[in-house]
Design a protein around this motif. Structure first.
Motif, short mmCIF file in Angstrom:
data_model
loop_
_atom_site.label_atom_id
_atom_site.label_comp_id
_atom_site.label_asym_id
_atom_site.label_seq_id
_atom_site.Cartn_x
_atom_site.Cartn_y
_atom_site.Cartn_z
N ASP A 152 1.04 -0.66 0.01
CA ASP A 152 -0.20 -0.13 -0.07
C ASP A 152 0.27 1.02 0.34
OD1 ASP A 152 -2.79 -1.38 -0.36
OD2 ASP A 152 -2.34 -1.43 2.73
N ASP A 153 2.52 1.47 0.15
CA ASP A 153 2.77 2.23 0.31
C ASP A 153 3.16 2.67 -1.24
OD1 ASP A 153 3.57 2.50 3.12
OD2 ASP A 153 4.81 0.48 3.41
N PRO A 154 3.50 3.92 -1.27
CA PRO A 154 4.64 4.54 -2.08
C PRO A 154 5.80 4.21 -2.39
CG PRO A 154 3.74 5.90 -0.58
CD PRO A 154 3.17 5.22 -0.27
N PRO A 155 6.83 3.47 -3.53
CA PRO A 155 7.38 3.23 -4.09
C PRO A 155 8.73 3.97 -3.18
CG PRO A 155 7.09 4.24 -6.31
CD PRO A 155 5.66 4.22 -5.03
N ALA A 156 8.69 5.89 -2.88
CA ALA A 156 9.35 6.65 -2.16
C ALA A 156 9.32 5.50 -0.86
CB ALA A 156 8.51 8.06 -2.23
N ASP A 157 8.35 5.16 0.05
CA ASP A 157 8.10 5.05 0.78
C ASP A 157 8.91 3.44 1.45
OD1 ASP A 157 7.71 7.59 2.12
OD2 ASP A 157 6.10 7.02 1.80
N GLY A 158 9.32 2.34 0.06
CA GLY A 158 9.22 1.65 0.13
C GLY A 158 10.31 0.52 0.78
N PRO A 159 10.28 -0.30 1.19
CA PRO A 159 11.75 -0.83 1.73
C PRO A 159 12.60 -1.49 2.01
CG PRO A 159 10.19 -2.65 1.04
CD PRO A 159 9.12 -1.59 0.35
N VAL A 160 13.00 -1.26 0.09
CA VAL A 160 15.06 -1.10 -0.14
C VAL A 160 14.45 -0.16 -1.05
CG1 VAL A 160 16.18 -2.66 -1.71
CG2 VAL A 160 14.70 -3.98 -0.34
N ALA A 161 16.46 0.63 -0.56
CA ALA A 161 16.63 1.72 -2.04
C ALA A 161 17.92 1.02 -1.90
CB ALA A 161 16.84 2.57 -0.86
N LEU A 162 18.59 1.81 -2.71
CA LEU A 162 19.89 1.05 -3.42
C LEU A 162 20.23 2.61 -4.02
CD1 LEU A 162 20.21 -2.04 -5.10
CD2 LEU A 162 21.76 0.02 -6.14
N SER A 163 21.97 3.13 -3.76
CA SER A 163 22.31 3.80 -4.10
C SER A 163 23.08 3.80 -5.63
CB SER A 163 23.82 4.59 -3.16
OG SER A 163 24.66 3.25 -3.27
N GLY A 164 23.58 2.88 -6.03
CA GLY A 164 24.03 2.94 -7.28
C GLY A 164 25.54 3.59 -6.96
N ASP A 165 26.19 4.11 -7.95
CA ASP A 165 27.66 4.50 -7.05
C ASP A 165 27.45 6.28 -6.97
OD1 ASP A 165 28.81 2.29 -7.90
OD2 ASP A 165 30.12 2.61 -9.38
N ALA A 170 23.18 14.09 2.27
CA ALA A 170 22.44 14.15 3.22
C ALA A 170 21.15 13.64 2.34
CB ALA A 170 22.37 15.04 3.62
N GLY A 171 21.21 13.74 1.08
CA GLY A 171 19.81 14.27 0.32
C GLY A 171 19.97 11.98 0.49
N MET A 172 20.73 11.48 -0.34
CA MET A 172 20.97 9.78 -0.10
C MET A 172 19.57 9.41 1.43
SD MET A 172 21.00 8.00 -2.63
CE MET A 172 21.08 6.47 -1.22
N GLY A 173 19.86 10.05 2.77
CA GLY A 173 19.79 9.77 3.94
C GLY A 173 18.76 10.08 4.40
N ARG A 174 17.99 11.20 3.52
CA ARG A 174 16.01 11.78 3.37
C ARG A 174 15.94 10.39 2.27
NH1 ARG A 174 18.88 17.00 3.15
NH2 ARG A 174 18.94 16.88 1.15
N PHE A 175 15.86 10.46 1.25
CA PHE A 175 15.86 9.49 0.30
C PHE A 175 15.73 7.62 0.80
CE2 PHE A 175 16.81 6.04 -4.01
CZ PHE A 175 15.19 6.60 -3.86
N ALA A 176 16.44 7.34 1.78
CA ALA A 176 16.65 5.76 2.28
C ALA A 176 15.26 6.01 3.80
CB ALA A 176 17.79 5.54 2.27
N ASP A 177 15.04 7.28 4.26
CA ASP A 177 14.84 7.26 5.87
C ASP A 177 13.77 6.05 5.49
OD1 ASP A 177 14.46 8.75 8.06
OD2 ASP A 177 12.72 9.79 7.67
N GLY A 178 13.19 5.91 5.73
CA GLY A 178 12.38 5.17 7.02
C GLY A 178 12.43 3.34 6.28
N ALA A 179 13.36 3.18 4.75
CA ALA A 179 13.51 2.03 4.47
C ALA A 179 14.55 0.81 5.56
CB ALA A 179 14.90 2.33 3.45
N GLY A 209 20.79 10.40 12.07
CA GLY A 209 19.65 10.44 11.99
C GLY A 209 18.61 9.98 10.76
N ALA A 210 18.79 9.26 10.16
CA ALA A 210 18.44 8.73 9.28
C ALA A 210 18.27 7.43 9.40
CB ALA A 210 18.90 8.65 7.86
N GLU A 211 17.11 6.94 9.47
CA GLU A 211 16.00 5.80 10.28
C GLU A 211 15.65 4.76 9.27
OE1 GLU A 211 15.07 5.02 13.07
OE2 GLU A 211 15.59 7.52 14.05
N VAL A 212 17.24 3.65 9.43
CA VAL A 212 16.64 2.94 7.99
C VAL A 212 17.34 1.71 9.36
CG1 VAL A 212 18.73 1.84 6.32
CG2 VAL A 212 18.13 4.34 6.18
N GLY A 213 16.87 0.65 8.87
CA GLY A 213 17.16 -1.01 9.42
C GLY A 213 18.39 -1.03 9.16
N THR A 214 18.77 -1.67 8.09
CA THR A 214 20.48 -2.72 7.99
C THR A 214 20.44 -1.73 6.55
OG1 THR A 214 19.72 -4.48 8.37
CG2 THR A 214 21.28 -4.38 6.81
#
Length: 255
Positions: A152-165, A170-179, A209-214
């Motif tokens: 039910d979550d939009p992809p911007a709130d999805g469980p997996v984030a991948l940075s690439g190179d 800080a923007g990556m932290g905001r992008f991955a926050d909650g993953a 400060g980013a909430e990322v599980g792993t």
């Protein structure tokens, strides 16, 4: 939803790390993210196999992320598969056209679709919903965040984030926050002077400060060999308070 690390290495090859490649799977859905040298062999050792991957999503076009793209196309053709879709940032069509100009005998062997995406809007790839953001690297690229269509979550709130190179920022932290899982470039230890990639301290600071599980450290150059625990500790000491692990080829994580 499961992520398998196919390649946790970099442009400087080492025996136990293929170049960049990750397999996302959820039921009968599968998506290959990046396709560097050695990834095809790793993919062949999975239950999905290269026969089961009909979509490749590229973070950017450096060789260690695309080297096995045409080998994958050829393997699927020889296995009797009829389709491959390549999705990526601007310039992906030119990349694929150029590769086929060199290896023109592969042109037309299978139904090949190429699609370019951007940060402007979410998109679907390989049965997953995907959001993107720009990275900071020597070549334009995209980081991605994923959710299965059943969510039910939009992809911007999805469980997996991948940075690439990318450099740490800080923007990556905001992008991955909650993953639940962030796979992030951590190419070199702190004592290497580097640009376009993060060191563990700069990465930890950017994710404070980013909430990322792993946090899974990947895209590892030979300089990191034998220093994996040091990398993990440096990330934590710099301010990241989630779980930190170092990627290894063949690692499978369920979410």
């Amino acid at each position: 939803m499961e992520l398998t690390v196919l390649g946790s290495g970099s442009a400087m090859s080492v025996p136990d790390r293929a170049q960049a490649g990750y397999l996302l799977a959820d039921g009968d859905r599968s998506l290959l993210v990046d396709c560097g040298s050695g990834v095809l062999q790793r993919l062949a050792g999975t239950d999905v196999g290269y026969e089961g991957v009909s979509t490749v999503l590229l973070t950017h076009h450096h060789l260690d992320h695309v080297a096995a793209l045409l080998p994958l196309l050829k393997a699927r053709w020889l296995a009797g598969e009829e389709h491959l879709e390549v999705v990526g940032p601007a310039g992906t069509k030119s990349l694929v056209d150029g590769l086929l100009d060199v290896h023109d005998y592969l042109d037309g062997r299978i139904d090949l679709a190429v699609r370019e995406v951007s940060t402007a809007r979410p998109f679907a790839a390989g049965g997953f919903d995907v959001a993107a953001r720009e990275t900071r690297h020597s070549m334009d690229g995209l980081a991605y965040r994923f959710s299965p269509p059943s969510s039910d979550d939009p992809p911007a709130d999805g469980p997996v984030a991948l940075s690439g190179d990318t450099e740490a920022f800080a923007g990556m932290g905001r992008f991955a926050d909650g993953a639940d899982l962030l796979v992030h470039d951590c190419s070199f230890p702190d004592d290497v002077d580097v640009s376009n990639h993060p060191t563990p301290t700069s990465l930890g600071e950017s994710l404070a400060g980013a909430e990322v599980g792993t946090l899974l450290l990947s895209h590892l150059y030979p300089h990191t060999g034998g220093r994996e625990r040091e990398l993990e500790e440096s990330v934590r000491e710099a301010g990241f308070d989630g779980e930190v692990r170092t990627a290894a080829d063949g690692l499978r994580l369920s979410l």
